[in-house]
Design a protein around this motif. Structure first.
Motif, PDB file in Angstrom:
ATOM      1  N   PHE A  61      -5.646  -8.536   2.677  1.00 47.75           N
ATOM      2  CA  PHE A  61      -5.598  -8.363   1.221  1.00 47.75           C
ATOM      3  C   PHE A  61      -4.155  -8.290   0.735  1.00 47.75           C
ATOM      4  O   PHE A  61      -3.814  -8.801  -0.320  1.00 47.75           O
ATOM      5  CB  PHE A  61      -6.309  -7.056   0.812  1.00 47.75           C
ATOM      6  CG  PHE A  61      -7.800  -7.121   0.891  1.00 47.75           C
ATOM      7  CD1 PHE A  61      -8.545  -7.621  -0.162  1.00 47.75           C
ATOM      8  CD2 PHE A  61      -8.467  -6.677   2.012  1.00 47.75           C
ATOM      9  CE1 PHE A  61      -9.929  -7.680  -0.101  1.00 47.75           C
ATOM     10  CE2 PHE A  61      -9.849  -6.723   2.092  1.00 47.75           C
ATOM     11  CZ  PHE A  61     -10.578  -7.231   1.031  1.00 47.75           C
ATOM     12  N   ASN A  62      -3.321  -7.630   1.531  1.00 47.82           N
ATOM     13  CA  ASN A  62      -1.936  -7.403   1.106  1.00 47.82           C
ATOM     14  C   ASN A  62      -1.061  -8.635   1.312  1.00 47.82           C
ATOM     15  O   ASN A  62      -0.062  -8.799   0.619  1.00 47.82           O
ATOM     16  CB  ASN A  62      -1.363  -6.207   1.870  1.00 47.82           C
ATOM     17  CG  ASN A  62      -0.349  -5.436   1.065  1.00 47.82           C
ATOM     18  OD1 ASN A  62      -0.409  -5.416  -0.169  1.00 47.82           O
ATOM     19  ND2 ASN A  62       0.594  -4.815   1.739  1.00 47.82           N
ATOM     20  N   VAL A  89       4.102   9.476  -8.250  1.00 48.83           N
ATOM     21  CA  VAL A  89       5.097   8.675  -8.967  1.00 48.83           C
ATOM     22  C   VAL A  89       4.601   7.230  -9.112  1.00 48.83           C
ATOM     23  O   VAL A  89       4.664   6.630 -10.191  1.00 48.83           O
ATOM     24  CB  VAL A  89       6.461   8.715  -8.242  1.00 48.83           C
ATOM     25  CG1 VAL A  89       7.416   7.649  -8.786  1.00 48.83           C
ATOM     26  CG2 VAL A  89       7.088  10.101  -8.367  1.00 48.83           C
ATOM     27  N   LEU A  90       4.056   6.694  -8.020  1.00 44.60           N
ATOM     28  CA  LEU A  90       3.579   5.311  -8.070  1.00 44.60           C
ATOM     29  C   LEU A  90       2.402   5.167  -9.008  1.00 44.60           C
ATOM     30  O   LEU A  90       2.301   4.188  -9.758  1.00 44.60           O
ATOM     31  CB  LEU A  90       3.202   4.835  -6.661  1.00 44.60           C
ATOM     32  CG  LEU A  90       4.388   4.506  -5.761  1.00 44.60           C
ATOM     33  CD1 LEU A  90       3.941   4.226  -4.341  1.00 44.60           C
ATOM     34  CD2 LEU A  90       5.159   3.303  -6.299  1.00 44.60           C
ATOM     35  N   VAL A  91       1.505   6.125  -8.998  1.00 46.74           N
ATOM     36  CA  VAL A  91       0.345   6.067  -9.877  1.00 46.74           C
ATOM     37  C   VAL A  91       0.775   6.066 -11.341  1.00 46.74           C
ATOM     38  O   VAL A  91       0.267   5.300 -12.165  1.00 46.74           O
ATOM     39  CB  VAL A  91      -0.628   7.233  -9.577  1.00 46.74           C
ATOM     40  CG1 VAL A  91      -1.576   7.472 -10.746  1.00 46.74           C
ATOM     41  CG2 VAL A  91      -1.424   6.946  -8.318  1.00 46.74           C
ATOM     42  N   ILE A  92       1.742   6.895 -11.652  1.00 45.74           N
ATOM     43  CA  ILE A  92       2.218   6.969 -13.044  1.00 45.74           C
ATOM     44  C   ILE A  92       2.990   5.703 -13.408  1.00 45.74           C
ATOM     45  O   ILE A  92       2.836   5.153 -14.497  1.00 45.74           O
ATOM     46  CB  ILE A  92       3.127   8.219 -13.239  1.00 45.74           C
ATOM     47  CG1 ILE A  92       2.278   9.482 -13.090  1.00 45.74           C
ATOM     48  CG2 ILE A  92       3.808   8.194 -14.600  1.00 45.74           C
ATOM     49  CD1 ILE A  92       3.086  10.752 -12.953  1.00 45.74           C
ATOM     50  N   THR A  93       3.783   5.208 -12.476  1.00 46.70           N
ATOM     51  CA  THR A  93       4.649   4.057 -12.769  1.00 46.70           C
ATOM     52  C   THR A  93       3.880   2.741 -12.841  1.00 46.70           C
ATOM     53  O   THR A  93       4.153   1.908 -13.700  1.00 46.70           O
ATOM     54  CB  THR A  93       5.744   3.933 -11.690  1.00 46.70           C
ATOM     55  OG1 THR A  93       6.271   5.221 -11.438  1.00 46.70           O
ATOM     56  CG2 THR A  93       6.829   2.988 -12.130  1.00 46.70           C
ATOM     57  N   LEU A  94       2.951   2.571 -11.904  1.00 43.98           N
ATOM     58  CA  LEU A  94       2.247   1.277 -11.876  1.00 43.98           C
ATOM     59  C   LEU A  94       1.283   1.227 -13.031  1.00 43.98           C
ATOM     60  O   LEU A  94       0.438   0.708 -13.261  1.00 43.98           O
ATOM     61  CB  LEU A  94       1.540   1.077 -10.533  1.00 43.98           C
ATOM     62  CG  LEU A  94       2.476   0.966  -9.325  1.00 43.98           C
ATOM     63  CD1 LEU A  94       1.686   0.887  -8.030  1.00 43.98           C
ATOM     64  CD2 LEU A  94       3.324  -0.300  -9.441  1.00 43.98           C
ATOM     65  N   SER A  96      -7.128  -4.905   6.059  1.00 45.62           N
ATOM     66  CA  SER A  96      -6.411  -4.634   4.808  1.00 45.62           C
ATOM     67  C   SER A  96      -5.131  -5.461   4.730  1.00 45.62           C
ATOM     68  O   SER A  96      -4.626  -5.742   3.632  1.00 45.62           O
ATOM     69  CB  SER A  96      -6.110  -3.142   4.659  1.00 45.62           C
ATOM     70  OG  SER A  96      -5.327  -2.700   5.730  1.00 45.62           O
ATOM     71  N   THR A 139       5.183  10.851  -3.766  1.00 50.39           N
ATOM     72  CA  THR A 139       5.348   9.389  -3.836  1.00 50.39           C
ATOM     73  C   THR A 139       4.109   8.758  -4.473  1.00 50.39           C
ATOM     74  O   THR A 139       4.206   7.889  -5.346  1.00 50.39           O
ATOM     75  CB  THR A 139       5.553   8.801  -2.417  1.00 50.39           C
ATOM     76  OG1 THR A 139       6.599   9.516  -1.778  1.00 50.39           O
ATOM     77  CG2 THR A 139       5.897   7.332  -2.461  1.00 50.39           C
ATOM     78  N   PHE A 140       2.937   9.228  -4.047  1.00 49.82           N
ATOM     79  CA  PHE A 140       1.682   8.707  -4.595  1.00 49.82           C
ATOM     80  C   PHE A 140       1.626   8.944  -6.107  1.00 49.82           C
ATOM     81  O   PHE A 140       1.311   8.043  -6.882  1.00 49.82           O
ATOM     82  CB  PHE A 140       0.499   9.382  -3.899  1.00 49.82           C
ATOM     83  CG  PHE A 140      -0.844   8.914  -4.384  1.00 49.82           C
ATOM     84  CD1 PHE A 140      -1.366   7.698  -3.970  1.00 49.82           C
ATOM     85  CD2 PHE A 140      -1.592   9.677  -5.263  1.00 49.82           C
ATOM     86  CE1 PHE A 140      -2.606   7.256  -4.432  1.00 49.82           C
ATOM     87  CE2 PHE A 140      -2.825   9.248  -5.726  1.00 49.82           C
ATOM     88  CZ  PHE A 140      -3.335   8.032  -5.304  1.00 49.82           C
ATOM     89  N   PHE A 151       2.467  13.109  -1.228  1.00 51.84           N
ATOM     90  CA  PHE A 151       1.764  13.354  -2.495  1.00 51.84           C
ATOM     91  C   PHE A 151       2.647  12.993  -3.692  1.00 51.84           C
ATOM     92  O   PHE A 151       2.182  12.384  -4.659  1.00 51.84           O
ATOM     93  CB  PHE A 151       1.311  14.819  -2.595  1.00 51.84           C
ATOM     94  CG  PHE A 151      -0.077  15.036  -2.061  1.00 51.84           C
ATOM     95  CD1 PHE A 151      -1.191  14.694  -2.822  1.00 51.84           C
ATOM     96  CD2 PHE A 151      -0.283  15.563  -0.798  1.00 51.84           C
ATOM     97  CE1 PHE A 151      -2.482  14.873  -2.331  1.00 51.84           C
ATOM     98  CE2 PHE A 151      -1.568  15.748  -0.300  1.00 51.84           C
ATOM     99  CZ  PHE A 151      -2.672  15.407  -1.066  1.00 51.84           C
ATOM    100  N   LEU A 180     -12.343  11.956   5.373  1.00 55.04           N
ATOM    101  CA  LEU A 180     -12.134  13.262   4.721  1.00 55.04           C
ATOM    102  C   LEU A 180     -12.158  14.381   5.764  1.00 55.04           C
ATOM    103  O   LEU A 180     -11.359  15.323   5.708  1.00 55.04           O
ATOM    104  CB  LEU A 180     -13.208  13.500   3.649  1.00 55.04           C
ATOM    105  CG  LEU A 180     -13.224  12.503   2.477  1.00 55.04           C
ATOM    106  CD1 LEU A 180     -14.397  12.779   1.549  1.00 55.04           C
ATOM    107  CD2 LEU A 180     -11.920  12.551   1.706  1.00 55.04           C
TER     108      LEU A 180
END
Lengths: 196, 174
Positions: free
Chosen positions: A32-33, A191-196, A29, A188-189, A186, A158
Motif C-alpha cells: 500500500f505504501n 503532531v502528524l494527525v493535526i498537521t495532515l 502494508s 509524533t502521532f 504519542f 490490543l
C-alpha cells in the motif's frame, strides 16, 4: 500460576498462534505504501476476456443488488465472495474474488448480454486484497471466519500492547527510556494527525 | 499499532456501525475574498497555491465544475475539507466535515505515504514503513526469545503450527 506468568504466556501464545496474520499484515502494508514497486506497468489489458454470452435476468429499480448478483453467480456456477455495483441503470457489474483471482461479470441489462473477464494475476492485487479482506457482509462462511480472525488479530494487538506495557514496567532498568520513547511516539502521532 | 488495531475492529464491522452513523456533511468554516496570482490558471497549480495560502497543503484532489468553480477536496486525517473557488466572484469558500471517531480511525488506517507532497506526509509514509518493518522484527525477535524458553517451546510450536495450518487452509479453500 502467578499473574506475571499468565501475562507472559498470554503475550507469547497469542503471538505464536496469530503469527501468520501478523507477518502477513506487516508485509502487505508495504504494497500500500509503495504501490509502484508491485505494479506491473506493461501495456497488456488488466482484464482478460473469457466469454460474452446472451443473458437475461429480471431486474427493476427496486431490486436488491446483492441478491441479484448472488443469483447471477449461482447461475454461472461461480458462487463466492463478491462486490456489486450498478454504475448506470442498464449496467450491473459483479466482481467475484478470492485471495488470488478476480472475475468480473458485466451484465448489460438492456442488451441482455453478459461479459465475463478475469483479472490478470498481479502481486499488488494479491497483497492488498489479502490485507483488505474482512467484514461480515458476504454470505460465505469462509469469508465470515476470516473476518473473525481479523477481529482476533485486532484484539490480540490490543492485548500485546497492554501485556507488553505490563511486562516492560517490571524491568526497572529500561523503564525511563521506554517511557521517553512511548511519549515521543504519542507526540509524533498527535503532531502528524493535526498537521495532515 | 493502537490506531491500527482499533480501526481494524471498526472497519471489520463497518456495515453494522455505518447504520448507526450520520452521513458526513460539510459545514461552513470560512468564506472570504481571494485573488489568485495571474500565473495560476491551471487547476492543479491554482489548487496548490490556494492550499499553500490557507496553510492547508497536503493530500487533495481538484476538479473544475461546469460553472467554472474550482473544487479542491482536501483529505485531512481529522477533517475532510471542501474548498470551492469562484473564479468569477473571486470568493473562496471553505467547508469541513465534523469530527467522527470512526471516520478518523479509518483515515488513519488507510493513510499511506504514497504520493506525498509535504514533508509531514513523507514522514507519515516513513512511519508506515517503520511499522511494517517493526512487525516483522517483532516476530523475528519474539521467535528468537521464545526459543530461549524451554518450558513453553512445545506449546508455542504447536500453536504456531496450528495458526499456520489454519492460515494455509484459508488460502487453499478461498
Amino acid at each position: 500460576m502467578q499473574l506475571q506468568t499468565i501475562i507472559r504466556r498470554t503475550h507469547l501464545y497469542l503471538a505464536m498462534f496469530l503469527a501468520p496474520w501478523f507477518v502477513m499484515y506487516g508485509l502487505t502494508s508495504i504494497a500500500f505504501n509503495h504501490p509502484a514497486l508491485f505494479t506491473d506497468n506493461s501495456s497488456e489489458p488488466v482484464w482478460i476476456f473469457r466469454a460474452r454470452e446472451s443473458y437475461s435476468f429480471p431486474i427493476n429499480e427496486n431490486s436488491e443488488l446483492r441478491e441479484v448478483a448472488a443469483a447471477i453467480l449461482k447461475d454461472k456456477n461461480i458462487e463466492g465472495s463478491f462486490h456489486v455495483q450498478r454504475p448506470d441503470r442498464n449496467t450491473l457489474i459483479v466482481t467475484r474474488f478470492d485471495f488470488f483471482h478476480r472475475t468480473r461479470l458485466t451484465f448489460k441489462i438492456d442488451q441482455k448480454t453478459l461479459l465475463i473477464e478475469d483479472r490478470k494475476v498481479q502481486l499488488q492485487n494479491i497483497l492488498t486484497g489479502m490485507h483488505g479482506r474482512g467484514g461480515f457482509q458476504q454470505d460465505v462462511w469462509l469469508h465470515d471466519l476470516w473476518a473473525v480472525f481479523v477481529d482476533l488479530v485486532a484484539v490480540a494487538i490490543l492485548v500485546w500492547i497492554a501485556t507488553g506495557i505490563f511486562l516492560w514496567l517490571q524491568i526497572s532498568s529500561i523503564r525511563k527510556w521506554g517511557g521517553i520513547v512511548l511519549v515521543a511516539g504519542f507526540l509524533t502521532f498527535l503532531v502528524l494527525v493535526i498537521t495532515l | 499499532m493502537l490506531a491500527y488495531a482499533l480501526s481494524t475492529l471498526t472497519m471489520n464491522h463497518r456495515e453494522f456501525l455505518a447504520s448507526h452513523l450520520k452521513a458526513e456533511s460539510f459545514q461552513l468554516e470560512m468564506k472570504r475574498p481571494y485573488k489568485p496570482d495571474a500565473h495560476d490558471q491551471e487547476p492543479g497549480a491554482l489548487a496548490l497555491r490556494i492550499l499553500d495560502d490557507l496553510n492547508m497543503k497536503g493530500e487533495h484532489q481538484v476538479r473544475v465544475r461546469r460553472d467554472n468553480r474550482v473544487v479542491i477536496m482536501r483529505y485531512g486525517l481529522v477533517f475532510h475539507r471542501r474548498i470551492t473557488f469562484d473564479r468569477q466572484d473571486q470568493i473562496l469558500l471553505v467547508e469541513k466535515t465534523p469530527f467522527q471517531l470512526l471516520a478518523f480511525l479509518e483515515r488513519v488506517h488507510r493513510r499511506t505515504g504514497s504520493g506525498a507532497i509535504s514533508p509531514w506526509e513523507t514522514l507519515w509514509g516513513l512511519i508506515v514503513d517503520a511499522v511494517a518493518v517493526a512487525i516483522v522484527v517483532w516476530f523475528a525477535t519474539g521467535f528468537w526469545m521464545f526459543l530461549q524458553i524451554k518450558s513453553t517451546r512445545i506449546a508455542g510450536l504447536l500453536l504456531l503450527l496450528t495458526g499456520s495450518l489454519i492460515f494455509a487452509g484459508f488460502l487453499w479453500l478461498s
